[in-house]
Design a protein around this motif. Structure first.
Motif, PDB file in Angstrom:
ATOM      1  N   TYR A 143       0.832  -1.202   0.000  1.00  7.81           N
ATOM      2  CA  TYR A 143       0.000   0.000   0.000  1.00  7.81           C
ATOM      3  C   TYR A 143       0.869   1.254   0.000  1.00  7.81           C
ATOM      4  O   TYR A 143       0.592   2.210  -0.724  1.00  7.81           O
ATOM      5  CB  TYR A 143      -0.939  -0.019   1.213  1.00  7.81           C
ATOM      6  CG  TYR A 143      -1.695   1.267   1.406  1.00  7.81           C
ATOM      7  CD1 TYR A 143      -2.819   1.540   0.636  1.00  7.81           C
ATOM      8  CD2 TYR A 143      -1.291   2.207   2.344  1.00  7.81           C
ATOM      9  CE1 TYR A 143      -3.518   2.727   0.798  1.00  7.81           C
ATOM     10  CE2 TYR A 143      -1.976   3.390   2.517  1.00  7.81           C
ATOM     11  CZ  TYR A 143      -3.091   3.647   1.738  1.00  7.81           C
ATOM     12  OH  TYR A 143      -3.771   4.829   1.889  1.00  7.81           O
ATOM     13  N   GLU A 144       1.937   1.235   0.781  1.00  6.23           N
ATOM     14  CA  GLU A 144       2.819   2.401   0.886  1.00  6.23           C
ATOM     15  C   GLU A 144       3.461   2.750  -0.454  1.00  6.23           C
ATOM     16  O   GLU A 144       3.680   3.918  -0.760  1.00  6.23           O
ATOM     17  CB  GLU A 144       3.890   2.157   1.954  1.00  6.23           C
ATOM     18  CG  GLU A 144       3.363   2.103   3.376  1.00  6.23           C
ATOM     19  CD  GLU A 144       2.660   0.778   3.719  1.00  6.23           C
ATOM     20  OE1 GLU A 144       2.845  -0.221   2.980  1.00  6.23           O
ATOM     21  OE2 GLU A 144       1.919   0.757   4.705  1.00  6.23           O
ATOM     22  N   ASP A 145       3.786   1.729  -1.266  1.00  4.91           N
ATOM     23  CA  ASP A 145       4.352   1.974  -2.594  1.00  4.91           C
ATOM     24  C   ASP A 145       3.340   2.675  -3.501  1.00  4.91           C
ATOM     25  O   ASP A 145       3.697   3.545  -4.286  1.00  4.91           O
ATOM     26  CB  ASP A 145       4.817   0.677  -3.255  1.00  4.91           C
ATOM     27  CG  ASP A 145       6.017   0.060  -2.545  1.00  4.91           C
ATOM     28  OD1 ASP A 145       6.679   0.771  -1.747  1.00  4.91           O
ATOM     29  OD2 ASP A 145       6.282  -1.132  -2.791  1.00  4.91           O
ATOM     30  N   CYS A 146       2.086   2.282  -3.382  1.00  3.88           N
ATOM     31  CA  CYS A 146       1.033   2.907  -4.187  1.00  3.88           C
ATOM     32  C   CYS A 146       0.830   4.364  -3.780  1.00  3.88           C
ATOM     33  O   CYS A 146       0.698   5.248  -4.635  1.00  3.88           O
ATOM     34  CB  CYS A 146      -0.269   2.123  -4.056  1.00  3.88           C
ATOM     35  SG  CYS A 146      -0.162   0.434  -4.702  1.00  3.88           S
ATOM     36  N   VAL A 147       0.828   4.619  -2.478  1.00  5.73           N
ATOM     37  CA  VAL A 147       0.694   5.998  -1.988  1.00  5.73           C
ATOM     38  C   VAL A 147       1.895   6.826  -2.444  1.00  5.73           C
ATOM     39  O   VAL A 147       1.751   7.965  -2.879  1.00  5.73           O
ATOM     40  CB  VAL A 147       0.552   6.032  -0.453  1.00  5.73           C
ATOM     41  CG1 VAL A 147       0.635   7.452   0.080  1.00  5.73           C
ATOM     42  CG2 VAL A 147      -0.750   5.381  -0.029  1.00  5.73           C
ATOM     43  N   SER A 148       3.074   6.235  -2.371  1.00  7.49           N
ATOM     44  CA  SER A 148       4.288   6.933  -2.785  1.00  7.49           C
ATOM     45  C   SER A 148       4.231   7.322  -4.268  1.00  7.49           C
ATOM     46  O   SER A 148       4.644   8.416  -4.645  1.00  7.49           O
ATOM     47  CB  SER A 148       5.510   6.062  -2.508  1.00  7.49           C
ATOM     48  OG  SER A 148       6.672   6.679  -2.953  1.00  7.49           O
ATOM     49  N   LEU A 149       3.704   6.426  -5.096  1.00  8.45           N
ATOM     50  CA  LEU A 149       3.558   6.729  -6.523  1.00  8.45           C
ATOM     51  C   LEU A 149       2.636   7.922  -6.734  1.00  8.45           C
ATOM     52  O   LEU A 149       2.983   8.862  -7.449  1.00  8.45           O
ATOM     53  CB  LEU A 149       3.025   5.502  -7.270  1.00  8.45           C
ATOM     54  CG  LEU A 149       2.637   5.706  -8.741  1.00  8.45           C
ATOM     55  CD1 LEU A 149       3.836   6.135  -9.565  1.00  8.45           C
ATOM     56  CD2 LEU A 149       2.014   4.440  -9.298  1.00  8.45           C
ATOM     57  N   VAL A 150       1.483   7.903  -6.082  1.00  3.83           N
ATOM     58  CA  VAL A 150       0.538   9.022  -6.230  1.00  3.83           C
ATOM     59  C   VAL A 150       1.141  10.302  -5.663  1.00  3.83           C
ATOM     60  O   VAL A 150       1.008  11.377  -6.251  1.00  3.83           O
ATOM     61  CB  VAL A 150      -0.812   8.688  -5.565  1.00  3.83           C
ATOM     62  CG1 VAL A 150      -1.743   9.895  -5.597  1.00  3.83           C
ATOM     63  CG2 VAL A 150      -1.465   7.494  -6.251  1.00  3.83           C
ATOM     64  N   ARG A 151       1.837  10.192  -4.527  1.00  2.32           N
ATOM     65  CA  ARG A 151       2.463  11.372  -3.918  1.00  2.32           C
ATOM     66  C   ARG A 151       3.531  11.973  -4.837  1.00  2.32           C
ATOM     67  O   ARG A 151       3.676  13.184  -4.921  1.00  2.32           O
ATOM     68  CB  ARG A 151       3.087  11.001  -2.575  1.00  2.32           C
ATOM     69  CG  ARG A 151       3.627  12.212  -1.820  1.00  2.32           C
ATOM     70  CD  ARG A 151       4.190  11.840  -0.461  1.00  2.32           C
ATOM     71  NE  ARG A 151       3.135  11.434   0.447  1.00  2.32           N
ATOM     72  CZ  ARG A 151       3.063  10.230   1.033  1.00  2.32           C
ATOM     73  NH1 ARG A 151       3.994   9.327   0.813  1.00  2.32           N
ATOM     74  NH2 ARG A 151       2.083   9.946   1.845  1.00  2.32           N
ATOM     75  N   THR A 152       4.250  11.128  -5.556  1.00  3.83           N
ATOM     76  CA  THR A 152       5.279  11.587  -6.481  1.00  3.83           C
ATOM     77  C   THR A 152       4.668  12.289  -7.696  1.00  3.83           C
ATOM     78  O   THR A 152       5.154  13.327  -8.126  1.00  3.83           O
ATOM     79  CB  THR A 152       6.143  10.399  -6.956  1.00  3.83           C
ATOM     80  OG1 THR A 152       6.738   9.787  -5.824  1.00  3.83           O
ATOM     81  CG2 THR A 152       7.218  10.846  -7.918  1.00  3.83           C
ATOM     82  N   VAL A 153       3.587  11.715  -8.237  1.00  2.00           N
ATOM     83  CA  VAL A 153       2.991  12.231  -9.466  1.00  2.00           C
ATOM     84  C   VAL A 153       2.053  13.409  -9.202  1.00  2.00           C
ATOM     85  O   VAL A 153       2.081  14.405  -9.918  1.00  2.00           O
ATOM     86  CB  VAL A 153       2.244  11.098 -10.214  1.00  2.00           C
ATOM     87  CG1 VAL A 153       1.559  11.624 -11.457  1.00  2.00           C
ATOM     88  CG2 VAL A 153       3.196   9.974 -10.567  1.00  2.00           C
ATOM     89  N   LEU A 154       1.222  13.289  -8.177  1.00  2.00           N
ATOM     90  CA  LEU A 154       0.194  14.315  -7.890  1.00  2.00           C
ATOM     91  C   LEU A 154       0.193  14.685  -6.398  1.00  2.00           C
ATOM     92  O   LEU A 154      -0.788  14.450  -5.693  1.00  2.00           O
ATOM     93  CB  LEU A 154      -1.195  13.797  -8.291  1.00  2.00           C
ATOM     94  CG  LEU A 154      -1.389  13.494  -9.776  1.00  2.00           C
ATOM     95  CD1 LEU A 154      -2.631  12.650  -9.998  1.00  2.00           C
ATOM     96  CD2 LEU A 154      -1.470  14.786 -10.557  1.00  2.00           C
ATOM     97  N   PRO A 155       1.275  15.273  -5.903  1.00  2.00           N
ATOM     98  CA  PRO A 155       1.375  15.520  -4.462  1.00  2.00           C
ATOM     99  C   PRO A 155       0.302  16.466  -3.913  1.00  2.00           C
ATOM    100  O   PRO A 155      -0.169  16.286  -2.786  1.00  2.00           O
ATOM    101  CB  PRO A 155       2.772  16.125  -4.302  1.00  2.00           C
ATOM    102  CG  PRO A 155       3.114  16.680  -5.637  1.00  2.00           C
ATOM    103  CD  PRO A 155       2.418  15.803  -6.623  1.00  2.00           C
TER     104      PRO A 155
END
Length: 160
Positions: A143-155
């Motif tokens: 789950y943390e990897d998925c959140v990290s991806l979204v945070r990177t692309v659309l913070p």
């Protein structure tokens, strides 16, 4: 006309009264592309393949464009991000769709409770100015990897 692939995640689109649909959400430089998969396992395979650089729709791109891009990149850019032709991917299945980043108002993500989730790591809701897309994040991913991806692309659009 290709776009840079920034990451992906495997999800099920949530439907209350009919069968959920498995997608691989591909985050590109311009938008999220939802590529329908036959099953959740297929969505996970596609997501792992994308992370390994095997991009659907990339094989159909013109060889001349590849050669030109390689020459422009030179030796300095050996770790260039993979490219994708979104039109080929979107036309591969009538259920495939895209969500341009400028249409996204907010992305809500919530981690599932341990044991209560069954086959999901969490939930993700993408709110646009027109529609609301609800997804279950498949449990075989962190789950943390998925959140990290979204945070990177659309913070600025992420709500946890």
């Amino acid at each position: 006309m290709s776009e840079e692939v920034l990451g992906s995640m495997a999800v099920n689109e949530f439907h209350r009264f009919k069968r959920n649909i498995a997608y691989s959400l591909i985050f590109t430089s311009d938008r999220i592309i939802a590529a329908r998969c036959g099953s959740p396992k297929d969505a996970l395979r596609m997501t792992v393949g994308i992370k390994a650089g095997r991009i659907p729709g990339a094989a159909a791109s013109d060889e001349a464009e590849k050669d030109k891009a390689e020459k422009e990149a030179g030796d300095d850019n050996k770790e260039a991000k993979p490219q994708i032709n979104p039109e080929i991917l979107l036309s591969a299945d009538s259920s495939n769709f895209d969500i341009p980043y400028d249409e996204i108002f907010q992305i809500e993500m919530k981690k599932s409770s341990i044991g209560a989730a069954g086959r999901r790591a969490g939930k993700m809701t993408i709110l646009t100015y027109i529609r609301k897309q609800q997804f279950d994040i498949l449990s075989d991913q962190m789950y943390e990897d998925c959140v990290s991806l979204v945070r990177t692309v659309l913070p600025d659009k992420l709500l946890e």
